[in-house]
Scaffold this motif. Structure first.
Motif, PDB file in Angstrom:
ATOM      1  N   LEU A  58      21.295 -36.328 -16.532  1.00 16.71           N
ATOM      2  CA  LEU A  58      19.870 -36.071 -16.335  1.00 16.71           C
ATOM      3  C   LEU A  58      19.291 -35.221 -17.462  1.00 16.71           C
ATOM      4  N   GLN A  59      20.053 -34.226 -17.904  1.00 14.99           N
ATOM      5  CA  GLN A  59      19.583 -33.391 -19.003  1.00 14.99           C
ATOM      6  C   GLN A  59      19.446 -34.207 -20.283  1.00 14.99           C
ATOM      7  N   GLY A  60      20.379 -35.119 -20.503  1.00 16.86           N
ATOM      8  CA  GLY A  60      20.300 -35.975 -21.678  1.00 16.86           C
ATOM      9  C   GLY A  60      19.088 -36.883 -21.633  1.00 16.86           C
ATOM     10  N   ARG A  61      18.820 -37.451 -20.460  1.00 10.70           N
ATOM     11  CA  ARG A  61      17.649 -38.317 -20.322  1.00 10.70           C
ATOM     12  C   ARG A  61      16.357 -37.528 -20.511  1.00 10.70           C
ATOM     13  N   GLU A  62      16.315 -36.310 -19.939  1.00  8.50           N
ATOM     14  CA  GLU A  62      15.129 -35.473 -20.072  1.00  8.50           C
ATOM     15  C   GLU A  62      14.892 -35.108 -21.533  1.00  8.50           C
ATOM     16  N   ALA A  63      15.966 -34.753 -22.236  1.00  6.22           N
ATOM     17  CA  ALA A  63      15.834 -34.389 -23.645  1.00  6.22           C
ATOM     18  C   ALA A  63      15.344 -35.584 -24.460  1.00  6.22           C
ATOM     19  N   GLY A  64      15.845 -36.767 -24.132  1.00  5.62           N
ATOM     20  CA  GLY A  64      15.414 -37.969 -24.833  1.00  5.62           C
ATOM     21  C   GLY A  64      13.945 -38.267 -24.589  1.00  5.62           C
ATOM     22  N   ASN A  65      13.513 -38.137 -23.331  1.00  7.19           N
ATOM     23  CA  ASN A  65      12.109 -38.363 -22.999  1.00  7.19           C
ATOM     24  C   ASN A  65      11.206 -37.364 -23.720  1.00  7.19           C
ATOM     25  N   ASP A  66      11.607 -36.088 -23.690  1.00  3.56           N
ATOM     26  CA  ASP A  66      10.803 -35.052 -24.344  1.00  3.56           C
ATOM     27  C   ASP A  66      10.712 -35.290 -25.848  1.00  3.56           C
ATOM     28  N   SER A  67      11.827 -35.706 -26.439  1.00  2.50           N
ATOM     29  CA  SER A  67      11.838 -35.957 -27.874  1.00  2.50           C
ATOM     30  C   SER A  67      10.891 -37.097 -28.230  1.00  2.50           C
ATOM     31  N   PHE A  68      10.903 -38.149 -27.425  1.00  5.69           N
ATOM     32  CA  PHE A  68      10.016 -39.280 -27.687  1.00  5.69           C
ATOM     33  C   PHE A  68       8.552 -38.877 -27.541  1.00  5.69           C
ATOM     34  N   ARG A  99       2.226 -20.857 -25.165  1.00  5.68           N
ATOM     35  CA  ARG A  99       0.922 -20.829 -25.819  1.00  5.68           C
ATOM     36  C   ARG A  99       1.007 -21.373 -27.236  1.00  5.68           C
ATOM     37  N   GLU A 100       2.046 -21.003 -27.975  1.00  3.32           N
ATOM     38  CA  GLU A 100       2.186 -21.463 -29.352  1.00  3.32           C
ATOM     39  C   GLU A 100       2.353 -22.979 -29.413  1.00  3.32           C
ATOM     40  N   ALA A 101       3.138 -23.532 -28.484  1.00  6.05           N
ATOM     41  CA  ALA A 101       3.339 -24.983 -28.463  1.00  6.05           C
ATOM     42  C   ALA A 101       2.043 -25.709 -28.129  1.00  6.05           C
ATOM     43  N   ALA A 102       1.295 -25.179 -27.171  1.00  6.19           N
ATOM     44  CA  ALA A 102       0.012 -25.782 -26.803  1.00  6.19           C
ATOM     45  C   ALA A 102      -0.982 -25.687 -27.952  1.00  6.19           C
ATOM     46  N   VAL A 241      -9.309 -24.888 -18.676  1.00  6.53           N
ATOM     47  CA  VAL A 241      -8.070 -25.431 -18.111  1.00  6.53           C
ATOM     48  C   VAL A 241      -7.081 -24.284 -17.975  1.00  6.53           C
ATOM     49  N   VAL A 242      -6.470 -24.174 -16.805  1.00 11.37           N
ATOM     50  CA  VAL A 242      -5.412 -23.185 -16.584  1.00 11.37           C
ATOM     51  C   VAL A 242      -4.076 -23.891 -16.729  1.00 11.37           C
ATOM     52  N   ALA A 243      -3.243 -23.408 -17.633  1.00 12.81           N
ATOM     53  CA  ALA A 243      -1.964 -24.043 -17.929  1.00 12.81           C
ATOM     54  C   ALA A 243      -0.819 -23.111 -17.552  1.00 12.81           C
ATOM     55  N   GLY A 244       0.220 -23.678 -16.973  1.00 13.24           N
ATOM     56  CA  GLY A 244       1.368 -22.871 -16.574  1.00 13.24           C
ATOM     57  C   GLY A 244       2.456 -23.736 -16.007  1.00 13.24           C
ATOM     58  N   LEU A 245       3.228 -23.151 -15.092  1.00 10.21           N
ATOM     59  CA  LEU A 245       4.362 -23.830 -14.477  1.00 10.21           C
ATOM     60  C   LEU A 245       4.123 -24.006 -12.991  1.00 10.21           C
ATOM     61  N   ALA A 246       4.704 -25.059 -12.432  1.00  9.33           N
ATOM     62  CA  ALA A 246       4.670 -25.224 -10.986  1.00  9.33           C
ATOM     63  C   ALA A 246       5.504 -24.108 -10.374  1.00  9.33           C
ATOM     64  N   ALA A 247       4.953 -23.413  -9.381  1.00 12.62           N
ATOM     65  CA  ALA A 247       5.652 -22.263  -8.798  1.00 12.62           C
ATOM     66  C   ALA A 247       5.391 -22.190  -7.307  1.00 12.62           C
ATOM     67  N   ASP A 274       5.066 -26.251 -20.112  1.00 16.05           N
ATOM     68  CA  ASP A 274       6.296 -26.010 -20.863  1.00 16.05           C
ATOM     69  C   ASP A 274       6.928 -27.306 -21.361  1.00 16.05           C
ATOM     70  N   MET A 275       6.316 -28.452 -21.048  1.00 14.67           N
ATOM     71  CA  MET A 275       6.861 -29.754 -21.402  1.00 14.67           C
ATOM     72  C   MET A 275       5.904 -30.480 -22.349  1.00 14.67           C
ATOM     73  N   PRO A 276       6.419 -31.356 -23.220  1.00 19.39           N
ATOM     74  CA  PRO A 276       5.537 -32.113 -24.118  1.00 19.39           C
ATOM     75  C   PRO A 276       4.443 -32.879 -23.384  1.00 19.39           C
ATOM     76  N   VAL A 277       4.779 -33.486 -22.253  1.00 18.11           N
ATOM     77  CA  VAL A 277       3.767 -34.240 -21.510  1.00 18.11           C
ATOM     78  C   VAL A 277       2.679 -33.319 -20.974  1.00 18.11           C
ATOM     79  N   GLY A 278       3.038 -32.087 -20.643  1.00  9.99           N
ATOM     80  CA  GLY A 278       2.056 -31.130 -20.152  1.00  9.99           C
ATOM     81  C   GLY A 278       1.086 -30.701 -21.232  1.00  9.99           C
ATOM     82  N   ARG A 279       1.573 -30.607 -22.463  1.00  9.17           N
ATOM     83  CA  ARG A 279       0.685 -30.215 -23.558  1.00  9.17           C
ATOM     84  C   ARG A 279      -0.324 -31.330 -23.865  1.00  9.17           C
ATOM     85  N   ILE A 280       0.110 -32.562 -23.723  1.00  4.40           N
ATOM     86  CA  ILE A 280      -0.841 -33.680 -23.824  1.00  4.40           C
ATOM     87  C   ILE A 280      -1.834 -33.591 -22.668  1.00  4.40           C
TER      88      ILE A 280
END
Length: 323
Positions: A58-68, A99-102, A241-247, A274-280
């Motif tokens: 699962l971690q490998g798949r997640e890393a692959g998705n994030d990289s793409f 914040r820096e990534a966003a 827009v308020v950006a953060g993590l699900a908590a 915290d994820m590439p898709v979230g920054r989009i």
């Protein structure tokens, strides 16, 4: 899913240790008991190994998705925010890395970041309410009137929003002469710090929520203060827009906004920042705000979709008010 499996592996490890303890500590070392404990230990060991293999997969798949997604992000957000100025708001406990990534993705979308405002713990501290009220009363323009029900943070946020954002595109990039001393006075009081030139007003705001929910007796008040910040900046500009993590719900700013009937109709949230898709998602949510709409995105409770639908923006018919 991955976090849950980590917990499951930990539980399996506990039971494995218990089984070994039973084998070593029993005083009835009869053959059937020993054999049963050995079989149980073997089962736990095998299950533990299988779960670790699943986690690695699962971690490998997640890393692959994030990289793409990271690779195609520049194309997905290109020109989405061209001509817009964005101010970044960091709250006590928010992530600088997030914040820096966003900020990088906002630049790829064509937005200009006017600056950054970082609120200190003193700003949200309930004990400093009197100081906050005193500063607002001294610094606000004469024509700034607050509702009778406004809290200390509602008033402070309205004043700061007038200083940092505008809903008039022609006014963007220029300071508000009526609130010229607000930032310097708030900084001198230890309530916030700034970087860049946020006084040159932006059209949009991104508020970064704390990574962890507030806890204890003041949690509700602290969370409410940040909800006021988000609502104030939304009303003062073209959107927020308020950006953060699900908590967890208790003390979680994003959940609090989603649970606030009226505010949830105006302020957008993204809980996967915290994820590439979230920054989009942040970029698309800001674009949606420009159209006079709000939404809640990510994977947490109250999210309607991972990211907003990509649609052509329609100018808001009421530029005098926030989104």
């Amino acid at each position: 899913m991955i976090d849950f499996r980590y917990h499951l592996v930990s539980i399996v490890a506990v039971f494995l240790a218990l089984a070994v303890g039973i084998v070593l500590g029993t005083t009835l070392l009869q053959e059937p008991a020993v054999k049963s404990a050995q079989e149980l230990t073997g089962w736990f060991t095998k299950t533990n190994e299988e779960l670790r293999t699943q986690i690695d997969t699962l971690q490998g798949r997640e890393a692959g998705n994030d990289s793409f997604i990271s690779t195609v992000t520049p194309d997905l957000v290109a020109a989405e925010l061209t001509g817009q100025q964005v101010v970044l708001i960091e709250t006590p406990g928010s992530s600088t890395a997030m914040r820096e990534a966003a900020q990088q993705v906002l630049a790829q979308a064509g937005a200009e970041v006017t600056g950054r405002v970082t609120f200190g713990e003193k700003f949200v501290d309930p004990k400093g309410r009197g100081v906050l009220d005193g500063l607002v009363n001294r610094l606000k323009p004469a024509n700034m009137i607050f509702p009778a029900t406004a809290t200390s943070w509602d008033r402070a946020s309205a004043l700061l929003a007038a200083t940092l954002v505008t809903n008039d595109q022609a006014q963007s990039g220029t300071p508000n002469a009526a609130t010229a001393d607000v930032l310097s006075t708030f900084e001198a009081g230890g309530l916030l710090t700034t970087e860049g030139d946020p006084a040159k007003r932006a059209t949009l705001a991104v508020v970064f929520a704390p990574e962890k929910p507030y806890e204890g007796e003041p949690a509700e008040t602290l969370t409410g203060a940040l909800v006021s910040v988000a609502d104030g900046f939304d009303a003062g500009g073209k959107g927020a827009v308020v950006a953060g993590l699900a908590a967890a719900p208790a003390g979680d700013v994003i959940t609090a906004i989603r649970d606030e009937g009226e505010i949830s109709k105006r302020v957008s949230t993204v809980d996967t920042a915290d994820m590439p898709v979230g920054r989009i998602g942040i970029v698309y949510a800001l674009r949606e705000q420009l159209s006079g709409r709000a939404g809640h995105y990510g994977m947490g409770a109250g999210a309607s979709a991972p990211v907003p639908s990509v649609t052509s923006p329609t100018p808001s018919p009421t530029p005098e008010s926030g989104s």
